[in-house]
Design a protein around this motif. Structure first.
Motif, PDB file in Angstrom:
ATOM      1  N   VAL A 188       0.846  -1.201   0.000  1.00  0.00           N
ATOM      2  CA  VAL A 188       0.000   0.000   0.000  1.00  0.00           C
ATOM      3  C   VAL A 188       0.876   1.244   0.000  1.00  0.00           C
ATOM      4  O   VAL A 188       0.674   2.183  -0.790  1.00  0.00           O
ATOM      5  N   VAL A 189       1.885   1.250   0.876  1.00  0.00           N
ATOM      6  CA  VAL A 189       2.779   2.414   0.979  1.00  0.00           C
ATOM      7  C   VAL A 189       3.495   2.639  -0.355  1.00  0.00           C
ATOM      8  O   VAL A 189       3.577   3.773  -0.841  1.00  0.00           O
ATOM      9  N   GLU A 190       3.984   1.558  -0.957  1.00  0.00           N
ATOM     10  CA  GLU A 190       4.712   1.670  -2.222  1.00  0.00           C
ATOM     11  C   GLU A 190       3.815   2.295  -3.303  1.00  0.00           C
ATOM     12  O   GLU A 190       4.227   3.205  -4.036  1.00  0.00           O
ATOM     13  N   ALA A 191       2.578   1.799  -3.369  1.00  0.00           N
ATOM     14  CA  ALA A 191       1.646   2.329  -4.380  1.00  0.00           C
ATOM     15  C   ALA A 191       1.379   3.818  -4.136  1.00  0.00           C
ATOM     16  O   ALA A 191       1.349   4.625  -5.075  1.00  0.00           O
ATOM     17  N   VAL A 192       1.198   4.176  -2.871  1.00  0.00           N
ATOM     18  CA  VAL A 192       0.942   5.582  -2.528  1.00  0.00           C
ATOM     19  C   VAL A 192       2.142   6.441  -2.907  1.00  0.00           C
ATOM     20  O   VAL A 192       1.998   7.540  -3.473  1.00  0.00           O
TER      21      VAL A 192
END
Lengths: 466, 466
Positions: free
Chosen positions: B295-299
């Motif tokens: 999730v963090v990577e996508a954000v």
């Protein structure tokens, strides 16, 4: 304490208008009680709508030496909000707005009159979570939750009210208004006044606004119910779960009498021959919740649980919870008076505490039902009695003293989440010792030199004996 | 303040033996400083080995009106432990035993001199976890951590020291010994003295034993480093991560100057043209840690990160951390004096605070490096200067005042985790207001009427100006 002079009632009316000041006996009766069996009539009831009105009421009361008893919904279980000694019942239920719900900073700011479950619903709609969930969440207010430092089942994993308060607006005894803490989790500027007022039971100041931190809402919950044939196995299972590296979000216990009472008054299909049941929840990401539920299930089987029911969906989970939630209303139907204690022990001592409670039940020939939050050692032994039966009430008093003694001997505390209030004040010295008691008394004198804020509560010297 | 009369030194020797009392100048010099640039010589240094010795030292000091400055390893960054005004340096490093490590009750009990990282290692061996991790964990002591309410990177997800303290043994100013809290997470018996002493910076009592709660050790950690071309994008990314329903366990930032300094003195392969890097960790079950990392990577990608490096194993994670951990030592090599601030803002205000810090850097022509805990708004602007350059130090003073003003204007606080100590005392009134300040001062007077405990710290009236 005589009824307040007309002059002072007129002054109160001048502060907040006639429609917020009540002197009729039937109005005062409505605010004479809480969740205990203690009842005292206030001289006047005021329902301020703004912080400034609270400040002016306190300034007046401080000037005149009138006791002020702050309260929200009156669900407290230690007599913390009853108007002991008369005076002003300061009802904060009208200050119930959510001022801010901030997703970015993950915080909410509200008045003290907000009902806890309404906060739950408002933040969960935003994908956020406010963990503390006292049993009375549908009716109790956030101001009361902060004043008593409320807990609840989910405290096992998520902690209690104090762990979620970022800042407070507080009206001091003389009417000055201060702001403690702020909007950041990290804040070490001077002393931790936020947590000094949290749990101060209305004796140090009146909370008029609350800022709480929020966390992301857990994505999944697994719920299961385990049945046990004897209490020793139950206790061993509790310890085994906590020793398995899993912290369930709830780990609730009901003993045999609690099961029987529930089945009598609101049947949930619990096995009536069971010595106890445990209601357990794990949560988090779906995979984490399921993995942890699997660990708990394996531990329960190994520990000798007679049966395990895993809820397959939210409806089944709600059905399992229905039994636990039915206990408190159901036990109230056995006898007219219900005394709910919350003596708390380190979790490894739960089996020993259950044994001690069984002995106390036998020794004093009382109906004593055990349920509560086994995972954090916060049991709720409920004594069912009749306050009009003098002989029984004498035994009840002795039993309560024995419960506190057992909790302290096992390294525990008088109160896990209900507060000291009126009922436990006589026992405070036993836990704090002379010097510890002197310190809390000195803080009380410093912040409320006129002793107008909730007098008679918390401190043994003021409690008027048992 | 003159050197203590021989008679009193002899009395101290009588309490704990000659080998625990130091009066030679070279010994006293060793305890004249902390992590700041302030330095004051104590008259005598004592190193008690037991609570009773601490109690007798305080009783003596209180009787004679001698200042007592409690300290552990002296790593503090607000001048909280320097012997301002002379008197007794009370060194607690010898009281460093772990008395108990209890897996069932998930708690540990220790002396105040225990080094924080030693607690980490001891509990992690048992599959448990003590989250607070101040940057100085390898040298600072638990007593200092409690006295200052230490934080660290992991506070973002797990909270600060106060969230883990179950109970304290405290010696009061007059030598009385009290025990606060206990061994249970739920404890609402009277006021929360545990948290009143936590963060009280040695001004209310001396902590002689600490009981902390532990949690299960997270099973997996995912670590990543993201690079940004401009600060606005960095700020937006921070907010986007926190808004995505994920709470990383750490979310650290280093600005361009911090990157350059690290690359100059201990090269880590950071891109020197980057405006900032974020070091982010997620943890929990492997699946949860990986999902949240995803999730963090996508954000981060969506927010416009120039590059993202995901650690494939613990060795790569350690390499990513090496850069962050090198900042503080590296900046210390640019100029002789390093002033580390910890003004903290609500997390949504981090971009605004970074902008304000940039303006302050320009306005006062100072070397100002920004790094710290962006996820909880706890930035560490470090000013690099030369305390012997009077002109520069004047600008530094003005810059520090401007930093505090910016933090307060953005809804923040003077100190997230370093404490007020000597350095921030002149600014306290700006945050607390007159009435808030009066309340904390009244508590100080109540618990230490002779003002012997760490005098000159925290309170502006005692701080002797800036």
């Amino acid at each position: 304490m005589p009824v307040l002079p007309d002059k002072l009632v007129r002054e109160l009316t001048g502060i907040m208008g006639r429609e917020r000041v009540f002197t009729a006996r039937e109005d005062r009766l409505c605010y004479s009680y809480d969740g205990t069996f203690r009842q005292y009539l206030p001289d006047v009831v005021v329902k301020p709508g703004r912080t400034e009105e609270v400040a002016r009421v306190l300034a007046l009361a401080n000037r005149e030496g009138i006791p002020v008893h702050p309260r929200g919904a009156g669900t407290g279980l230690s007599g913390g909000s009853v108007p002991y000694g008369g005076g002003i019942a300061l009802v904060l239920t009208d200050m119930n707005a959510i001022y801010e719900l901030n997703r970015e900073d993950m915080l909410a700011r509200m008045g003290p009159g907000l009902v806890t479950a309404e906060l739950h619903r408002a933040v969960e709609k935003e994908g956020l979570f406010y963990p503390p969930d006292p049993g009375s969440a549908e009716s109790c207010t956030m101001g009361g939750n902060v004043a008593e430092c409320a807990g609840g089942p989910r405290a096992l994993k998520y902690g209690v009210t104090r762990d979620y308060i970022l800042g407070l607006e507080v009206v001091l005894a003389d009417g000055r208004v201060i702001h403690t803490g702020g909007r950041t989790v990290k804040n070490v500027t001077a002393y931790d006044l936020t947590r000094l007022f949290t749990g101060s039971e209305g004796t140090l100041g009146v909370i008029t606004a609350i800022t709480v931190r929020l966390i992301p809402r857990p994505r999944a919950v697994c719920t299961m119910l385990a049945t046990f044939r004897d209490l020793e196995t139950t206790g061993a299972a509790i310890n085994a779960i906590m020793g398995a590296g899993v912290v369930p979000r709830t780990l609730e216990i009901m003993d045999q009498l609690a099961i029987k009472v529930v089945e009598k008054f609101s049947p949930c299909g619990l096995p009536q021959d069971a010595a106890a049941v445990l209601l357990i929840e794990t949560d988090g990401d779906l995979e984490a919740a399921q993995r942890e539920a699997g660990v708990v299930e394996a531990v329960l089987k190994k520990a000798g649980a007679a049966g395990i029911k895993m809820a397959a969906n939210p409806a089944e989970a709600a059905e399992l919870w229905r039994a636990r939630k039915a206990v408190s209303p159901a036990v109230g139907r056995i006898k007219p008076t219900k005394i709910s204690e919350d003596a708390t022990v380190p979790r490894s001592k739960v089996p020993a505490m259950i044994t001690r409670l069984g002995q106390i039940r036998e020794q004093y020939h009382l109906d004593l039902v055990i349920f509560g939050h086994a995972g954090d050692g916060n049991l709720h032994p409920n004594i069912l009695c009749n306050r009009k039966d003098a002989d029984e009430m004498q035994r009840v008093e002795k039993a309560i003293a024995a419960i506190f003694q057992a909790a302290l001997e096992l390294g525990g505390t008088l109160s896990g989440e209900h507060g000291i209030g009126l009922l436990k004040a006589p026992f405070l010295r036993a836990e704090l010792g002379d010097d510890g008691l002197a310190v809390v008394e000195s803080i009380k004198r410093t912040l409320d030199p006129g002793n107008i804020l909730n007098p008679g509560k918390v401190f043994p010297s003021a409690a008027g004996g048992k």
